[in-house]
Design an enzyme around this catalytic site. Sequence first.
Site, PDB file in Angstrom:
ATOM      1  N   HIS A   1     -29.065 -22.101 -11.518  1.00  0.00           N
ATOM      2  CA  HIS A   1     -29.094 -23.377 -11.166  1.00  0.00           C
ATOM      3  C   HIS A   1     -28.126 -24.293 -11.777  1.00  0.00           C
ATOM      4  O   HIS A   1     -27.293 -25.225 -11.426  1.00  0.00           O
ATOM      5  CB  HIS A   1     -30.496 -23.926 -10.977  1.00  0.00           C
ATOM      6  N   PHE A   2     -28.748 -24.623 -12.984  1.00  0.00           N
ATOM      7  CA  PHE A   2     -27.964 -25.481 -14.155  1.00  0.00           C
ATOM      8  C   PHE A   2     -26.736 -24.577 -14.651  1.00  0.00           C
ATOM      9  O   PHE A   2     -26.766 -24.350 -15.964  1.00  0.00           O
ATOM     10  CB  PHE A   2     -28.940 -25.806 -15.133  1.00  0.00           C
TER      11      PHE A   2
END
Length: 295
Positions: free
Chosen positions: A269-270
């Site tokens: 996600h990051f």
Amino acid sequence: MASLAPVATVATIEVDGVKVFYREAGLKDAPVVLLLHGFPSSSHQFRNLIPLLATRYRVVAPDLPGYGFTEVPAERNYKYTFENLTKTVAEFVDALAIKRFAIYVFDYGAPTGLRLALQRPESIAAIITQNGNAYVEGFGHPFWDPIEKVWATGAQEDREALLSLLTVDVTKFQYVGGSPHPERIPPETWILDQALMDRPGNKDIQLDLLSDYGSNVPLYPKFQEYFRTSNVPVLAAWGKNDVIFIAPGAEAFARDVKKLELKLVDAGHFAIETNEVQYAQWIFDFFDKYSVFES
């Protein structure tokens, strides 16, 4: 001596009754890149990208209301919706006299930035989307199942069930899940996010925004029409291992964007964590290819 990378400064500015904290670097008269963070982070997520981009651009990264070090006075009675986040960001860029800019959007930054683009399409020079969704294909399940249940029922018990998404384990997972190098992601990333989210009253803010995220979905056709009609260049640089906003959401941009660069990163996600140099180079190449700031 070799020249040093620009150093980011921090400041606050009062707009929309909110004391917006932001990071900035680069020459004041350089083309502007506006970085819009996502849940549950803040402008801190861009701490390594900012000085890289600032070698060529003026880079501005605000903390959205409810996040980071932006302060919302209680007497403001701020309603935490994506419509209001957009209004605050619009007043923020106006206060800084920023007329035309590229936007880098991630997670919650995507509907905020794209709503802003609908309001002032002439201001948006280009879009970089890093796991910033605009298509229903981008929703990852089962992560979104309990959130979508709240959208459908509005029941208090379903809303309170979302508190399970606001724990340190989930926050940490958003950073390290899907990363091939979790050992390179410093713990202060998720620990800072969690500490700020654990402030009194902040969990209710998060529940408000998780509940309101559904208001963005009916706007997806308008976002997509904007992509088609504006001819805006888009760089979709996506963590392909993300289980929250999944890779088909990145690939879907090809249906509507004429000037599209698609990059799938071996990350979660990051995705920007540990990949900042690669992202900066992709952004430089993307801006150059489409002469983003030359018109």
